[in-house]
Design a protein around this motif. Structure first.
Motif, PDB file in Angstrom:
ATOM      1  N   GLY A 168       0.830  -1.197   0.000  1.00  0.00           N
ATOM      2  CA  GLY A 168       0.000   0.000   0.000  1.00  0.00           C
ATOM      3  C   GLY A 168       0.862   1.243   0.000  1.00  0.00           C
ATOM      4  O   GLY A 168       2.070   1.195   0.230  1.00  0.00           O
ATOM      5  N   MET A 169       0.231   2.378  -0.247  1.00  0.00           N
ATOM      6  CA  MET A 169       0.943   3.646  -0.262  1.00  0.00           C
ATOM      7  C   MET A 169       1.348   4.017   1.164  1.00  0.00           C
ATOM      8  O   MET A 169       0.849   3.456   2.145  1.00  0.00           O
ATOM      9  CB  MET A 169       0.050   4.745  -0.855  1.00  0.00           C
ATOM     10  N   LEU A 218      -2.287  -8.530   0.611  1.00  0.00           N
ATOM     11  CA  LEU A 218      -3.299  -7.629   1.155  1.00  0.00           C
ATOM     12  C   LEU A 218      -2.961  -6.209   0.707  1.00  0.00           C
ATOM     13  O   LEU A 218      -1.861  -5.723   0.971  1.00  0.00           O
ATOM     14  CB  LEU A 218      -3.322  -7.697   2.682  1.00  0.00           C
ATOM     15  N   VAL A 219      -3.889  -5.545   0.066  1.00  0.00           N
ATOM     16  CA  VAL A 219      -3.673  -4.191  -0.430  1.00  0.00           C
ATOM     17  C   VAL A 219      -4.405  -3.216   0.497  1.00  0.00           C
ATOM     18  O   VAL A 219      -5.636  -3.254   0.610  1.00  0.00           O
ATOM     19  CB  VAL A 219      -4.173  -4.030  -1.875  1.00  0.00           C
ATOM     20  N   LEU A 259      -4.583 -10.104  -8.730  1.00  0.00           N
ATOM     21  CA  LEU A 259      -4.649  -8.668  -8.473  1.00  0.00           C
ATOM     22  C   LEU A 259      -4.173  -7.849  -9.668  1.00  0.00           C
ATOM     23  O   LEU A 259      -4.744  -6.793  -9.981  1.00  0.00           O
ATOM     24  CB  LEU A 259      -3.822  -8.314  -7.235  1.00  0.00           C
ATOM     25  N   VAL A 260      -3.122  -8.304 -10.346  1.00  0.00           N
ATOM     26  CA  VAL A 260      -2.605  -7.518 -11.464  1.00  0.00           C
ATOM     27  C   VAL A 260      -3.553  -7.599 -12.656  1.00  0.00           C
ATOM     28  O   VAL A 260      -3.553  -6.713 -13.535  1.00  0.00           O
ATOM     29  CB  VAL A 260      -1.183  -7.996 -11.843  1.00  0.00           C
ATOM     30  N   ALA A 261      -4.392  -8.638 -12.654  1.00  0.00           N
ATOM     31  CA  ALA A 261      -5.366  -8.769 -13.743  1.00  0.00           C
ATOM     32  C   ALA A 261      -6.540  -7.811 -13.574  1.00  0.00           C
ATOM     33  O   ALA A 261      -7.245  -7.510 -14.546  1.00  0.00           O
ATOM     34  CB  ALA A 261      -5.877 -10.217 -13.806  1.00  0.00           C
ATOM     35  N   ASP A 262      -6.757  -7.330 -12.343  1.00  0.00           N
ATOM     36  CA  ASP A 262      -7.836  -6.378 -12.089  1.00  0.00           C
ATOM     37  C   ASP A 262      -7.337  -4.976 -12.431  1.00  0.00           C
ATOM     38  O   ASP A 262      -6.770  -4.268 -11.602  1.00  0.00           O
ATOM     39  CB  ASP A 262      -8.267  -6.465 -10.627  1.00  0.00           C
ATOM     40  N   GLU A 298      -2.804  -0.421 -10.282  1.00  0.00           N
ATOM     41  CA  GLU A 298      -2.372   0.977 -10.408  1.00  0.00           C
ATOM     42  C   GLU A 298      -0.953   1.154  -9.889  1.00  0.00           C
ATOM     43  O   GLU A 298      -0.109   1.787 -10.546  1.00  0.00           O
ATOM     44  CB  GLU A 298      -3.339   1.874  -9.627  1.00  0.00           C
ATOM     45  N   MET A 299      -0.659   0.589  -8.715  1.00  0.00           N
ATOM     46  CA  MET A 299       0.692   0.700  -8.142  1.00  0.00           C
ATOM     47  C   MET A 299       1.686  -0.100  -8.975  1.00  0.00           C
ATOM     48  O   MET A 299       2.823   0.338  -9.191  1.00  0.00           O
ATOM     49  CB  MET A 299       0.686   0.213  -6.695  1.00  0.00           C
ATOM     50  N   TRP A 300       1.264  -1.281  -9.451  1.00  0.00           N
ATOM     51  CA  TRP A 300       2.140  -2.117 -10.260  1.00  0.00           C
ATOM     52  C   TRP A 300       2.554  -1.385 -11.530  1.00  0.00           C
ATOM     53  O   TRP A 300       3.732  -1.363 -11.910  1.00  0.00           O
ATOM     54  CB  TRP A 300       1.418  -3.423 -10.586  1.00  0.00           C
TER      55      TRP A 300
END
Length: 647
Positions: free
Chosen positions: A427-428, A602-603, A618-621, A628-630
């Motif tokens: 997470g940020m 967990l994001v 998650l990267v597929a969403d 977005e972070m990826w």
């Protein structure tokens, strides 16, 4: 502090002093005894010498019997030698006890800090209160240490008073012959006048001294602030970690020196110098003048009685010395009481720190497996939990606000750690990752909701048992200036082979081979001039090895490879499963590419878990936070094609 002093009565000051006696009496009782005996001997020696000197002088001006004179001189020499030797021994004893007690006082604060709830340690109030205690002790010795000194000093003043009274009684009892014209010296009113002058000068001298102390006390806040600035900016140039910035940005000339120049408290013409030369100097000068006036009045009265034939010339020295001792004893006793009242504000602050309550319930329920079912890997660390014990932790609708804050750092977090699984937390900055870990390790308790261990609220378990379930590499971890092996094991006596094995798993074996004394090599040069400096990446490997040595069921790694180069990072991740073995791992990272080996991610965003799943899911969403972070990170590592690949 001066505002506090104005509010503290003598009754309250005595109460704070009494409490300090109770603490210090149990900590260092010998210091009280040695200090009191030394001060009493210091007061008694001059009185003994003046009494013997008076006997010798009286014999010289009367009978002048050689045998009596010889006996008195021998007694004088022997008693002076014995008393001086005794005082020297008592001084040595007192100094030793002061050194021991000084360390004991520091240990009081250390024990309080170590036993304090993390919530308290993490608060600004605790930091400020402890900082004030240190500053008060630094600039004036105020607080517990002054309480010890003041007690012994008052005992010495009482001895002076008793001795002065004992040696001056005959001054007033000796009658002047009535036929010599000085019979009025026998009148009771004369005694009243002399005692009145003595009491008036004593009280007025105390008032002057109190006013002088008040001048310094009014500046105590500025003095402590100046000390803090001097301690910080004056020592910056000696701190190794600041050396580069100081030079590159010329901070010593542009930052430190200007601040030091503005703090004129201790400079010539500064606030403190003006205080000493101004009102404080005037009050002290007035007090000294009154003392001189009293001494003159005493000399006049004593000499007149001696001239009139009430006693011999030699007794003049005795009576002047006795009255002077009585006056100094009374004055200093009153001054000590005044200073004790000033010190009460600092004692109040000290006990405010020591009385900070620990609100976290420590629990009483033992955790099965933490005492009897432990592995050999925890040798040197008693009551280690067995790493193969099934422990499941669940967050059930957990929300949390930091003390004093109105905003939630976490909101409605619900999840469970599956035994043996690898979980990444991403997470940020400010999204709640660190807060989540603090709650997991029970550094704080949830504001709302529950954290369960095997279905039981963790607050019911013994805190010492629960904390043993975790091995953590914090992002701001600390290594000590101790031998390498002790840094890894956390104890002095440890399993050396196990330490080597953990260092090897952490990728430190090559560096270990170059250590001059192997596991006995000191890190850094604070305690050993032959100590070895380690780089940030090497220190991180040692911290990982320390985590492995504890052999706890849960391993938490907060940016564990942040200081490692790409090759070392790849080395750690390539054998991560072998390193963690069957433990449950929680991994916090900003490098999303390094989370691909985890079973679940967990994001976090704004204190909530907004996504969870594997990297592929998650990267597929493409509309999710993780993607977005990826994508934001991937653009720095792409050159026409995606360069990230699972490890």
């Amino acid at each position: 502090m001066n505002q506090e002093n104005e509010k503290i009565s003598f009754t309250e000051a005595i109460r704070w002093q009494g409490r300090s006696w109770k603490v210090l009496g149990s900590l260092c009782p010998s210091l009280f005894i040695s200090g009191i005996l030394y001060e009493v001997s210091n007061a008694a020696i001059p009185l003994v010498e003046v009494w013997l000197s008076a006997r010798i002088l009286n014999e010289l001006v009367s009978e002048r019997d050689p045998r009596i004179l010889f006996r008195l001189v021998v007694i004088q020499l022997v008693s002076s030698a014995v008393l001086a030797a005794g005082r020297a021994l008592l001084l040595r004893w007192k100094n030793y006890e002061e050194a021991v007690c000084s360390q004991g006082v520091e240990k009081i604060y250390i024990d309080k800090m170590i036993g304090m709830d993390f919530e308290n340690i993490d608060s600004q109030y605790v930091y400020d209160t402890y900082s004030q205690i240190c500053q008060s002790d630094n600039w004036g010795g105020w607080g517990l240490k002054d309480s010890i000194y003041r007690t012994a000093q008052m005992a010495g003043q009482l001895a002076r008073i008793v001795g002065g009274v004992g040696l001056s009684v005959t001054l007033f009892a000796s009658k002047v012959p009535v036929d010599g014209g000085y019979g009025w010296l026998n009148h009771p009113l004369c005694l009243v006048v002399i005692l009145g002058i003595l009491l008036f000068v004593t009280l007025f001298s105390f008032v002057c001294s109190d006013k002088a102390n008040g001048c310094v006390d009014k500046a105590s806040g500025e003095i402590m602030l100046s000390n803090r600035f001097f301690a910080f900016f004056g020592n910056m140039c000696t701190e190794r970690e600041r050396a580069a910035d100081l030079r590159v940005y010329e901070q010593q000339e542009n930052v430190c020196n200007p601040y030091m120049e503005r703090m004129d408290m201790f400079r010539r013409g500064g606030v403190l110098a003006k205080t000493f030369a101004g009102p404080m100097g005037l009050w002290n000068g007035l007090s000294a003048s009154l003392s001189a006036i009293l001494t003159g009045a005493v000399y006049l009265f004593v000499c007149m009685k001696a001239w009139a034939g009430a006693f011999g010339v030699g007794s003049i020295a005795q009576y002047v010395g006795a009255i002077t001792s009585l006056f100094l004893g009374l004055t200093n006793l009153l001054r000590s009481l005044g200073v004790m009242r000033f010190n009460a504000a600092y004692l109040k602050n000290t006990f405010a720190f020591l009385d900070i309550p620990d609100k976290m319930y420590q629990g009483s329920r033992p955790i099965e497996g933490t005492a009897d079912n432990r592995t050999a890997a925890g040798k040197g660390l008693p009551d280690q939990p067995a790493s193969n014990k099934e422990f499941e932790i669940e967050f059930r609708d957990v929300s949390f606000k930091y003390p004093g804050s109105q905003d939630y750092a976490l909101r409605h977090v619900t999840m469970a750690f599956k035994m043996g699984r690898r979980t990444a937390v991403v997470g940020m900055n400010g999204s709640g990752k660190t807060t989540f870990i603090k709650l997991l390790c029970r550094m704080y308790d949830p504001t709302e909701g529950q954290i369960l261990l095997n279905g039981v609220d963790i607050r019911q378990y013994r805190y010492s048992d629960y904390i043993r379930l975790f091995s953590v590499v914090f992002q701001d971890f600390v290594l000590f200036a101790l031998p390498l092996g002790e840094n890894v094991a956390g104890v002095k006596d440890y399993d050396r082979e196990r330490v080597k094995e953990c260092l090897e798993k952490a990728g430190f074996s090559r560096r270990l081979d170059k250590m001059p004394d192997g596991l006995d090599t000191y890190l850094y040069k604070d305690l050993d001039k032959e100590g070895v400096e380690v780089s940030g990446g090497e220190a991180q490997k040692i911290a990982i090895a320390r985590t492995l040595y504890k052999d706890a069921p849960f391993v938490i790694l907060d940016e564990p490879t942040a200081a490692l180069d790409p090759v070392a990072e790849m080395e750690i991740y390539s054998k991560f499963n072998d390193i963690i073995e069957d433990k449950t791992a929680v991994y916090i990272s900003h490098r999303l590419s390094s989370c691909q080996f985890c079973d679940e991610i967990l994001v976090f965003d704004q204190g909530r878990i907004v996504q969870r799943g594997s990297h592929q899911i998650l990267v597929a969403d493409t509309k999710g936070k993780y993607c977005e972070m990826w994508t934001a990170q991937a653009q720095y590592y792409q050159d026409g094609e995606q360069k990230f690949a699972p490890l």
